[in-house]
Design a protein around this motif. Sequence first.
Motif, PDB file in Angstrom:
ATOM      1  N   ARG A   1      18.776  19.850 -70.449  1.00 21.79           N
ATOM      2  CA  ARG A   1      19.786  20.444 -71.338  1.00 21.79           C
ATOM      3  C   ARG A   1      21.032  20.891 -70.575  1.00 21.79           C
ATOM      4  NH1 ARG A   1      17.131  24.943 -75.060  1.00 21.79           N
ATOM      5  NH2 ARG A   1      19.019  24.530 -76.285  1.00 21.79           N
ATOM      6  N   LEU A   2      20.911  20.996 -69.241  1.00 23.20           N
ATOM      7  CA  LEU A   2      22.005  21.525 -68.433  1.00 23.20           C
ATOM      8  C   LEU A   2      22.696  20.487 -67.557  1.00 23.20           C
ATOM      9  CD1 LEU A   2      20.224  24.781 -67.160  1.00 23.20           C
ATOM     10  CD2 LEU A   2      21.981  24.681 -68.928  1.00 23.20           C
ATOM     11  N   ARG A   3      22.032  19.365 -67.278  1.00 23.38           N
ATOM     12  CA  ARG A   3      22.537  18.380 -66.324  1.00 23.38           C
ATOM     13  C   ARG A   3      22.574  16.993 -66.963  1.00 23.38           C
ATOM     14  NH1 ARG A   3      22.911  22.702 -64.272  1.00 23.38           N
ATOM     15  NH2 ARG A   3      22.191  23.365 -62.193  1.00 23.38           N
ATOM     16  N   SER A   4      23.336  16.099 -66.337  1.00 21.47           N
ATOM     17  CA  SER A   4      23.316  14.698 -66.753  1.00 21.47           C
ATOM     18  C   SER A   4      21.977  14.091 -66.348  1.00 21.47           C
ATOM     19  CB  SER A   4      24.469  13.941 -66.087  1.00 21.47           C
ATOM     20  OG  SER A   4      24.340  13.981 -64.676  1.00 21.47           O
ATOM     21  N   PRO A   5      21.515  13.041 -67.042  1.00 22.97           N
ATOM     22  CA  PRO A   5      20.182  12.477 -66.776  1.00 22.97           C
ATOM     23  C   PRO A   5      19.965  12.072 -65.318  1.00 22.97           C
ATOM     24  CG  PRO A   5      21.058  11.601 -68.818  1.00 22.97           C
ATOM     25  CD  PRO A   5      22.165  12.389 -68.202  1.00 22.97           C
ATOM     26  N   GLU A   6      20.995  11.532 -64.656  1.00 21.77           N
ATOM     27  CA  GLU A   6      20.816  11.061 -63.278  1.00 21.77           C
ATOM     28  C   GLU A   6      20.693  12.206 -62.269  1.00 21.77           C
ATOM     29  OE1 GLU A   6      25.272  10.857 -64.324  1.00 21.77           O
ATOM     30  OE2 GLU A   6      23.349  10.352 -65.266  1.00 21.77           O
ATOM     31  N   GLU A   7      21.020  13.426 -62.675  1.00 16.16           N
ATOM     32  CA  GLU A   7      20.939  14.570 -61.752  1.00 16.16           C
ATOM     33  C   GLU A   7      19.604  15.293 -61.812  1.00 16.16           C
ATOM     34  OE1 GLU A   7      25.456  16.329 -61.543  1.00 16.16           O
ATOM     35  OE2 GLU A   7      24.375  16.604 -63.432  1.00 16.16           O
ATOM     36  N   VAL A   8      18.873  15.133 -62.900  1.00 19.03           N
ATOM     37  CA  VAL A   8      17.697  15.964 -63.149  1.00 19.03           C
ATOM     38  C   VAL A   8      16.609  15.769 -62.102  1.00 19.03           C
ATOM     39  CG1 VAL A   8      15.806  16.417 -64.765  1.00 19.03           C
ATOM     40  CG2 VAL A   8      18.145  16.131 -65.622  1.00 19.03           C
ATOM     41  N   ASN A   9      16.207  14.537 -61.851  1.00 19.67           N
ATOM     42  CA  ASN A   9      15.083  14.294 -60.945  1.00 19.67           C
ATOM     43  C   ASN A   9      15.351  14.801 -59.531  1.00 19.67           C
ATOM     44  OD1 ASN A   9      13.509  13.114 -62.934  1.00 19.67           O
ATOM     45  ND2 ASN A   9      14.217  11.032 -62.498  1.00 19.67           N
ATOM     46  N   GLY A  10      16.548  14.521 -59.015  1.00 19.10           N
ATOM     47  CA  GLY A  10      16.874  14.943 -57.663  1.00 19.10           C
ATOM     48  C   GLY A  10      16.893  16.447 -57.517  1.00 19.10           C
ATOM     49  N   GLU A  11      17.501  17.147 -58.474  1.00 20.24           N
ATOM     50  CA  GLU A  11      17.568  18.604 -58.389  1.00 20.24           C
ATOM     51  C   GLU A  11      16.187  19.223 -58.531  1.00 20.24           C
ATOM     52  OE1 GLU A  11      20.001  22.413 -60.281  1.00 20.24           O
ATOM     53  OE2 GLU A  11      20.738  20.367 -60.561  1.00 20.24           O
ATOM     54  N   LEU A  12      15.386  18.705 -59.454  1.00 16.68           N
ATOM     55  CA  LEU A  12      14.035  19.243 -59.632  1.00 16.68           C
ATOM     56  C   LEU A  12      13.199  19.040 -58.368  1.00 16.68           C
ATOM     57  CD1 LEU A  12      12.023  20.593 -61.532  1.00 16.68           C
ATOM     58  CD2 LEU A  12      11.385  18.310 -62.371  1.00 16.68           C
ATOM     59  N   ALA A  13      13.345  17.885 -57.729  1.00 19.65           N
ATOM     60  CA  ALA A  13      12.586  17.611 -56.498  1.00 19.65           C
ATOM     61  C   ALA A  13      12.966  18.593 -55.398  1.00 19.65           C
ATOM     62  CB  ALA A  13      12.833  16.171 -56.039  1.00 19.65           C
ATOM     63  N   ARG A  14      14.258  18.894 -55.258  1.00 14.43           N
ATOM     64  CA  ARG A  14      14.695  19.856 -54.232  1.00 14.43           C
ATOM     65  C   ARG A  14      14.156  21.254 -54.513  1.00 14.43           C
ATOM     66  NH1 ARG A  14      19.505  16.878 -54.925  1.00 14.43           N
ATOM     67  NH2 ARG A  14      20.382  18.477 -56.296  1.00 14.43           N
ATOM     68  N   ILE A  15      14.177  21.634 -55.773  1.00 17.10           N
ATOM     69  CA  ILE A  15      13.664  22.965 -56.139  1.00 17.10           C
ATOM     70  C   ILE A  15      12.167  23.046 -55.838  1.00 17.10           C
ATOM     71  CG2 ILE A  15      13.274  24.578 -58.038  1.00 17.10           C
ATOM     72  CD1 ILE A  15      15.785  23.377 -59.388  1.00 17.10           C
ATOM     73  N   GLU A  16      11.426  22.023 -56.217  1.00 21.33           N
ATOM     74  CA  GLU A  16       9.975  22.024 -55.986  1.00 21.33           C
ATOM     75  C   GLU A  16       9.654  22.025 -54.494  1.00 21.33           C
ATOM     76  OE1 GLU A  16       7.652  19.925 -59.571  1.00 21.33           O
ATOM     77  OE2 GLU A  16       9.026  18.564 -58.547  1.00 21.33           O
ATOM     78  N   HIS A  17      10.425  21.280 -53.706  1.00 18.03           N
ATOM     79  CA  HIS A  17      10.197  21.218 -52.259  1.00 18.03           C
ATOM     80  C   HIS A  17      10.344  22.602 -51.627  1.00 18.03           C
ATOM     81  CE1 HIS A  17      10.345  19.851 -48.100  1.00 18.03           C
ATOM     82  NE2 HIS A  17      11.497  20.511 -47.955  1.00 18.03           N
ATOM     83  N   ASN A  18      11.418  23.307 -51.981  1.00 14.49           N
ATOM     84  CA  ASN A  18      11.635  24.629 -51.405  1.00 14.49           C
ATOM     85  C   ASN A  18      10.649  25.660 -51.924  1.00 14.49           C
ATOM     86  OD1 ASN A  18      14.286  23.239 -50.809  1.00 14.49           O
ATOM     87  ND2 ASN A  18      14.676  25.216 -49.864  1.00 14.49           N
ATOM     88  N   ALA A  19      10.312  25.550 -53.211  1.00 21.60           N
ATOM     89  CA  ALA A  19       9.359  26.500 -53.782  1.00 21.60           C
ATOM     90  C   ALA A  19       7.988  26.381 -53.117  1.00 21.60           C
ATOM     91  CB  ALA A  19       9.224  26.278 -55.288  1.00 21.60           C
ATOM     92  N   ALA A  20       7.614  25.179 -52.691  1.00 22.48           N
ATOM     93  CA  ALA A  20       6.306  24.955 -52.067  1.00 22.48           C
ATOM     94  C   ALA A  20       6.194  25.610 -50.696  1.00 22.48           C
ATOM     95  CB  ALA A  20       6.038  23.455 -51.936  1.00 22.48           C
ATOM     96  N   GLN A  21       7.324  25.936 -50.063  1.00 28.37           N
ATOM     97  CA  GLN A  21       7.311  26.503 -48.713  1.00 28.37           C
ATOM     98  C   GLN A  21       7.237  28.025 -48.720  1.00 28.37           C
ATOM     99  OE1 GLN A  21      10.359  24.824 -46.030  1.00 28.37           O
ATOM    100  NE2 GLN A  21      10.942  23.481 -47.713  1.00 28.37           N
TER     101      GLN A  21
END
Length: 456
Positions: A211-231
């Motif tokens: 709802r906040l980003r263009s479709p091509e931005e969603v996967n990359g941003e979510l992956a970065r958030i998940e990567h940092n959250a896991a640490q």
Amino acid sequence: MADQANTSQKRFLYLAAGVSAMGGMLFGYDIGVISGAILFIKKDFSLSLGMEEIVVSAVLLGSLMGAAIGGFLADRFGRRKLLILTAMAFCLGAIAAAVAPNTAALIAARVMAGIAIGIASFVAPLYISEIAPVTIRGKLVSLNQVALTIGIVISYVIDYALAADQAWRWMFAWAVIPAAIFGIGLFFIPDSPRWLVARGHPDKARAVLQRLRSPEEVNGELARIEHNAAQQKGSWSELASPLLRMAMIVGVGLAIMQQITGINTVIYYAPTIFKFAGLSSSAVAILASVGVGVINVVFTLVAMQLIDRVGRRPLLLISLAGMTLSLAVLGAAFAMPQLSGFVGWIAVGSLMVYVGAFAVGLGPVFWLVLSEIYPLSIRGRAMSVGTLANWSANLIVAVSFLTLVHILGKAGTFWLFGAVSIGAWCFAFFLVPETKGKTLEQIEDHWRAGKRPRAL
């Protein structure tokens, strides 16, 4: 179709940021309204100088409480849910102040409003920073500061409008309207996607990002958030870890510097300062404060447009230099009685320059940097510590201002704030990093790599 979708997402992003920034407007209204109301409260309740300082500072005591508990609650229950509770507290505090039968009841009501302010002051910019794209994060987080300054101006205008009738109770009561709008609006915006990931809800986070980003931005941003959250562990002990120590020094240092350079003496005591300077009537003094508030809004809007282009550091350094010079002039105005016929205008002019300098840099940059520099899992707690330091310094300055004037004189007090501003400039020059153009995850990786602040 793609353009229409992007336009829709941008509108929703600005709506979410705008609704949460209403917390900033209420923050501004509640700290500004006391400046006019206290002129009449002290007559109705026959307040001594010491009790006047306590009434003015009661909201700061509540803000300390709100800042202390808000970080844990924001990390545990979410930014949006906590802001909904905060809107309710704003309503209750306004009503209780409006009907207060005595000084004790008024102090209790202001403490309640202060709790709401203490939470909203950092949870609103925290929420905005977590939903904003990196390219306009500074601009969107600065919406909160713009709303804050507008809230202050509205409080001054209402104080002026009601001054003739000495209707200080209605000055407080008007806050119910924006508080209700704030609370209702929060039901129509989503939780922070970064908080959702931290709480183990990546699917919900993806839905929010869509709802906040263009479709091509969603996967990359979510992956970065998940990567940092896991640490991350997300415990209080992490705040004291060697890798995050410098981030804490920067955040807490900026928090203290923002207050001990004197800004809220202007907000709380603007009419009093102008009466010192020879503007005789309460209504005229309040009207002069409206002019100061308008300058605050205008220069915060300027900062909002520049902050993602020029960067955080340049605005901060220019801001502190301007504050130092204007405080020197303000002190000089009060030090030369032979200028007594013009000292009112010199005071008005130098205060406006001072507020403009603050608004273009230190005002919005502090809250923005505070919302950017901490890791996701402890962001609420870390911002809580910084905000607690900010409100503690705020309280010390507010309760000591009139006493400082008595001991050092008016000129000496403003020169003292000017000297502190020089120290704040040195702190910013040597320690504050530039976060422009960096994702929240990149900033987090920088600290975890053990690098110096200026290397960011």
